[in-house]
Design a protein around this motif. Structure first.
Motif, PDB file in Angstrom:
ATOM      1  N   SER A   1     -41.860  22.429  -6.706  1.00  0.00           N
ATOM      2  CA  SER A   1     -43.037  23.304  -6.965  1.00  0.00           C
ATOM      3  C   SER A   1     -44.334  22.514  -7.023  1.00  0.00           C
ATOM      4  CB  SER A   1     -42.835  24.066  -8.275  1.00  0.00           C
ATOM      5  OG  SER A   1     -42.771  23.150  -9.366  1.00  0.00           O
ATOM      6  N   LYS A   2     -44.277  21.214  -7.171  1.00  0.00           N
ATOM      7  CA  LYS A   2     -45.490  20.408  -7.202  1.00  0.00           C
ATOM      8  C   LYS A   2     -46.182  20.414  -5.861  1.00  0.00           C
ATOM      9  CE  LYS A   2     -43.834  17.263 -10.787  1.00  0.00           C
ATOM     10  NZ  LYS A   2     -43.504  15.854 -11.143  1.00  0.00           N
ATOM     11  N   PHE A   3     -45.428  20.543  -4.727  1.00  0.00           N
ATOM     12  CA  PHE A   3     -46.018  20.536  -3.385  1.00  0.00           C
ATOM     13  C   PHE A   3     -46.273  21.945  -2.865  1.00  0.00           C
ATOM     14  CE2 PHE A   3     -43.347  16.770  -3.906  1.00  0.00           C
ATOM     15  CZ  PHE A   3     -44.225  15.747  -3.602  1.00  0.00           C
ATOM     16  N   HIS A   4     -46.015  22.937  -3.644  1.00  0.00           N
ATOM     17  CA  HIS A   4     -46.181  24.306  -3.159  1.00  0.00           C
ATOM     18  C   HIS A   4     -47.644  24.629  -2.896  1.00  0.00           C
ATOM     19  CE1 HIS A   4     -45.325  28.528  -2.648  1.00  0.00           C
ATOM     20  NE2 HIS A   4     -46.275  28.811  -3.582  1.00  0.00           N
ATOM     21  N   GLU A   5     -48.507  24.235  -3.773  1.00  0.00           N
ATOM     22  CA  GLU A   5     -49.934  24.545  -3.595  1.00  0.00           C
ATOM     23  C   GLU A   5     -50.497  23.785  -2.411  1.00  0.00           C
ATOM     24  OE1 GLU A   5     -51.893  23.650  -7.254  1.00  0.00           O
ATOM     25  OE2 GLU A   5     -50.958  25.318  -8.344  1.00  0.00           O
ATOM     26  N   ILE A   6     -50.009  22.545  -2.186  1.00  0.00           N
ATOM     27  CA  ILE A   6     -50.501  21.751  -1.048  1.00  0.00           C
ATOM     28  C   ILE A   6     -50.052  22.412   0.256  1.00  0.00           C
ATOM     29  CG2 ILE A   6     -50.371  19.491   0.097  1.00  0.00           C
ATOM     30  CD1 ILE A   6     -49.929  18.262  -2.674  1.00  0.00           C
ATOM     31  N   ILE A   7     -48.828  22.874   0.238  1.00  0.00           N
ATOM     32  CA  ILE A   7     -48.297  23.525   1.435  1.00  0.00           C
ATOM     33  C   ILE A   7     -49.077  24.794   1.728  1.00  0.00           C
ATOM     34  CG2 ILE A   7     -46.260  24.667   2.413  1.00  0.00           C
ATOM     35  CD1 ILE A   7     -44.553  22.640   0.774  1.00  0.00           C
ATOM     36  N   VAL A   8     -49.360  25.577   0.685  1.00  0.00           N
ATOM     37  CA  VAL A   8     -50.093  26.839   0.867  1.00  0.00           C
ATOM     38  C   VAL A   8     -51.484  26.550   1.387  1.00  0.00           C
ATOM     39  CG1 VAL A   8     -51.069  28.800  -0.333  1.00  0.00           C
ATOM     40  CG2 VAL A   8     -48.768  28.067  -0.854  1.00  0.00           C
ATOM     41  N   ALA A   9     -52.149  25.502   0.821  1.00  0.00           N
ATOM     42  CA  ALA A   9     -53.508  25.164   1.259  1.00  0.00           C
ATOM     43  C   ALA A   9     -53.498  24.676   2.691  1.00  0.00           C
ATOM     44  CB  ALA A   9     -54.093  24.080   0.329  1.00  0.00           C
ATOM     45  N   ASN A  10     -52.450  23.878   3.073  1.00  0.00           N
ATOM     46  CA  ASN A  10     -52.361  23.377   4.430  1.00  0.00           C
ATOM     47  C   ASN A  10     -52.160  24.526   5.397  1.00  0.00           C
ATOM     48  OD1 ASN A  10     -52.182  21.437   6.498  1.00  0.00           O
ATOM     49  ND2 ASN A  10     -49.949  21.365   6.351  1.00  0.00           N
ATOM     50  N   ASN A  11     -51.300  25.462   5.047  1.00  0.00           N
ATOM     51  CA  ASN A  11     -51.071  26.625   5.913  1.00  0.00           C
ATOM     52  C   ASN A  11     -52.370  27.433   6.077  1.00  0.00           C
ATOM     53  OD1 ASN A  11     -48.353  25.989   6.297  1.00  0.00           O
ATOM     54  ND2 ASN A  11     -47.724  27.191   4.495  1.00  0.00           N
ATOM     55  N   ARG A  12     -53.127  27.537   5.014  1.00  0.00           N
ATOM     56  CA  ARG A  12     -54.383  28.315   5.074  1.00  0.00           C
ATOM     57  C   ARG A  12     -55.378  27.610   5.974  1.00  0.00           C
ATOM     58  NH1 ARG A  12     -54.950  28.904   0.137  1.00  0.00           N
ATOM     59  NH2 ARG A  12     -56.383  27.204  -0.296  1.00  0.00           N
ATOM     60  N   LEU A  13     -55.421  26.277   5.901  1.00  0.00           N
ATOM     61  CA  LEU A  13     -56.335  25.521   6.762  1.00  0.00           C
ATOM     62  C   LEU A  13     -55.912  25.616   8.224  1.00  0.00           C
ATOM     63  CD1 LEU A  13     -56.883  22.286   4.587  1.00  0.00           C
ATOM     64  CD2 LEU A  13     -58.541  24.110   5.064  1.00  0.00           C
ATOM     65  N   LEU A  14     -54.617  25.561   8.472  1.00  0.00           N
ATOM     66  CA  LEU A  14     -54.135  25.715   9.837  1.00  0.00           C
ATOM     67  C   LEU A  14     -54.525  27.076  10.392  1.00  0.00           C
ATOM     68  CD1 LEU A  14     -50.557  24.079   9.560  1.00  0.00           C
ATOM     69  CD2 LEU A  14     -52.547  23.157  10.767  1.00  0.00           C
ATOM     70  N   GLN A  15     -54.369  28.068   9.548  1.00  0.00           N
ATOM     71  CA  GLN A  15     -54.715  29.427  10.012  1.00  0.00           C
ATOM     72  C   GLN A  15     -56.202  29.536  10.307  1.00  0.00           C
ATOM     73  OE1 GLN A  15     -52.449  31.838  10.631  1.00  0.00           O
ATOM     74  NE2 GLN A  15     -54.138  33.120  11.410  1.00  0.00           N
ATOM     75  N   GLN A  16     -57.024  28.917   9.443  1.00  0.00           N
ATOM     76  CA  GLN A  16     -58.476  28.959   9.675  1.00  0.00           C
ATOM     77  C   GLN A  16     -58.829  28.182  10.933  1.00  0.00           C
ATOM     78  OE1 GLN A  16     -60.309  27.443   6.148  1.00  0.00           O
ATOM     79  NE2 GLN A  16     -59.909  29.332   4.929  1.00  0.00           N
ATOM     80  N   ASN A  17     -58.154  27.067  11.181  1.00  0.00           N
ATOM     81  CA  ASN A  17     -58.422  26.261  12.359  1.00  0.00           C
ATOM     82  C   ASN A  17     -58.083  27.047  13.613  1.00  0.00           C
ATOM     83  OD1 ASN A  17     -59.106  24.059  13.956  1.00  0.00           O
ATOM     84  ND2 ASN A  17     -57.125  23.030  13.689  1.00  0.00           N
ATOM     85  N   MET A  18     -56.978  27.762  13.540  1.00  0.00           N
ATOM     86  CA  MET A  18     -56.597  28.586  14.676  1.00  0.00           C
ATOM     87  C   MET A  18     -57.618  29.686  14.907  1.00  0.00           C
ATOM     88  SD  MET A  18     -52.481  28.835  13.973  1.00  0.00           S
ATOM     89  CE  MET A  18     -52.192  29.954  15.349  1.00  0.00           C
ATOM     90  N   ASP A  19     -58.081  30.281  13.853  1.00  0.00           N
ATOM     91  CA  ASP A  19     -59.095  31.352  13.996  1.00  0.00           C
ATOM     92  C   ASP A  19     -60.367  30.811  14.577  1.00  0.00           C
ATOM     93  OD1 ASP A  19     -57.292  33.161  12.952  1.00  0.00           O
ATOM     94  OD2 ASP A  19     -58.077  32.994  10.859  1.00  0.00           O
TER      95      ASP A  19
END
Length: 522
Positions: free
Chosen positions: A19-37
């Motif tokens: 669970s310590k890496f969950h927030e990092i993973i969520v933030a990375n996924n959000r950045l990837l999505q923004q980059n794609m957009d």
């Protein structure tokens, strides 16, 4: 521990570790999505740029529009600032008006309270007025009743007086009838006795007339120059008087002293002390046993000339005493004051026996008769008044004689006329029996300079003398009214003149401390 517990513990540890890496993973996924957009939008914009040629113009238009909007926003900020300042000003005005309205409201409340109080007071006054009106009506009714009663009493009194007069007339007629017989019987004897008396009187009158023709009369000679000039006072002189017997004369003034001087030599005989303020007048009694001095300390003092000690101090006036005189019997003194009163004093008791209100300040007084039954006073209002000393009633008021205040009044040697002196610069002789002006005296060089300036008759009544502001002594003929002699030795205003009753000296005093003796016998 059981297997279940171990498994549960391991699962819990793994979940905590992962669970310590969950927030990092969520933030990375959000950045990837923004980059794609963003890549998709960039591709889309690139496509639009290639397809639309007027994009640059639109951008310029948008820039211009942005600048206009910025300018408009600046103007709106400015307007907003102005509106804010106006709002502040209006708030300040509103606050001032609210304070003013608050003060006015408080003032209105105060006025309302005062108005209520006044209304209450008016109601109380209305009640008081009603009570007074009721009392006035009652008093008017009582006055009317009293007047009716008084009228009845007057009518009854008149009837009683008429009855009493009729009865007295009847008794008088009876007495007249009773005495008629005796008068008829004695008439002849009386006529004879009267004839004899008239004959003897004629003989006596003839012999006395012849004897008086043989006696020489020493007439007064008017002076030409001063006989002696004396300076004895330490302050101003206000009055001078000759003694009744002619052996001395006296002066008084602001040094609070009376100086007694020899009538012939002018040597100082005695100095009388005791006054608290200025001596305004001096008078000797008929036998020269006492002398009085009135003063500005509202008192009259009497000294014994045998002991030279103060004998009486007469106090009771509330104003300056300007004049005082002895009666012939030396038992009474009459004084006149600035407090508009005359007072008659009993020297045996040392108290007032009568106070006469004169309506005006009195400058001088004299006795019409030696016993002091009739008083004459000269006043500040230019009038001369005669008084009955026994009752205090006014006998006569002489108005219009002078146009200035009266400074001196004195009787003639024969007692038939009055000499007056006034600030209108005239002297007049008045027939005291008919109240007519017999003679008026004036001169171009004569000026009366003091409210207490005294004039005098000569002992034979032929001359009138008075002092002027220039220091001159004017002597008029009492019968013709002409100036007989004008002599001058004084350097300041003359306050008074006095003739020795023997007729051989005239004394005068000026305000500036000098006394002159004038020889009128040669």
């Amino acid at each position: 521990m059981t297997f279940r517990d171990v498994l549960l513990q391991r699962l819990t540890f793994r979940r905590q570790k992962e669970s310590k890496f969950h927030e990092i993973i969520v933030a990375n996924n959000r950045l990837l999505q923004q980059n794609m957009d963003l890549e998709k939008r960039t591709k889309h914009l690139g496509k639009e740029n290639t397809d639309d040629v007027g994009t640059s113009q639109r951008v310029q238009e948008l820039d211009r529009r942005i600048r206009e909007l910025n300018d408009e926003r600046g103007e709106m900020y400015k307007t907003q600032s102005e509106n804010a300042q106006r709002l502040v000003n209006l708030n300040e005005q509103l606050r001032t008006r609210e304070e003013k309205d608050k003060k006015q409201t408080e003032h209105v409340k105060s006025l309302s309270a005062r108005c209520d109080l006044q209304v209450h007071q008016l109601r109380e006054k209305d009640v008081t007025i009603q009570i007074l009106q009721d009392e006035l009506a009652a008093l008017q009714l009582e006055i009317h009743t009293t007047e009716e009663k008084s009228k009845r009493l007057v009518l009854e009194n008149q009837q009683l007086v008429e009855r009493w007069i009729n009865k007295m007339n009847e008794e008088a007629e009876k007495m007249n009838e009773a005495t008629q017989f005796y008068e008829t019987a004695l008439e002849q004897a009386r006529d004879a006795a009267d004839k004899q008396k008239r004959q003897s009187a004629r003989r006596r009158d003839g012999s006395s007339a012849e004897s008086t023709k043989n006696i020489p009369y020493s007439s007064i000679v008017l002076p030409k120059k001063v006989y002696k000039k004396i300076n004895i006072h330490e302050a101003e002189i206000h009055c001078i008087a000759a003694s009744s017997c002619g052996s001395m004369f006296a002066t008084g003034g602001a040094d609070k002293k009376i100086k007694l001087l020899d009538a012939r030599t002018g040597h100082t005989l005695q100095t009388l002390n005791g006054a608290l303020q200025t001596i305004t007048s001096i008078s000797f009694n008929a036998t020269d046993e006492m002398v009085l001095g009135s003063g500005t300390d509202n008192a009259t003092r009497i000294w014994s000339l045998s002991t030279h000690r103060l004998r009486h101090t007469l106090t009771g006036h509330i104003g300056k005493v300007y004049s005082a005189k002895f009666t012939a019997d030396s038992n009474r003194v009459v004084s006149g004051s600035h407090d508009r009163t005359l007072k008659v004093w009993d020297l045996q008791r040392g108290s007032t026996i009568r106070t006469i209100f004169t309506f005006s300040s009195c400058n001088d007084i004299c006795l019409m008769d030696a016993d002091g039954q009739t008083l004459i006073s000269g006043h500040l209002d230019n009038n001369i008044r005669l008084w009955d000393a026994r009752t205090g009633a006014a006998i006569k008021e002489l108005t219009g004689v002078h146009s200035g205040q009266i400074t001196s009044v004195s009787m003639s040697p024969d007692g038939n006329s009055l000499l007056t002196n006034s600030r209108d610069n005239t002297l007049k002789i008045i027939d005291i029996r008919m109240y007519d002006i017999i003679k008026s005296f004036q001169s171009d060089t004569y000026r009366n300079g003091l409210n207490w300036s005294r004039s005098t008759f000569s002992p034979d009544g032929k001359y009138v003398a008075a002092g002027s502001t220039s220091g001159g002594i004017h002597i008029w003929n009492a019968r013709t009214g002409k100036v007989e002699r004008e002599i001058s030795e004084h350097s300041s205003v003359v306050c008074g003149v006095a003739w020795n009753p023997n007729g051989d000296y005239l004394y005068s005093a000026e305000k500036n401390k000098a006394v002159c003796m004038w020889d009128t016998s040669k």
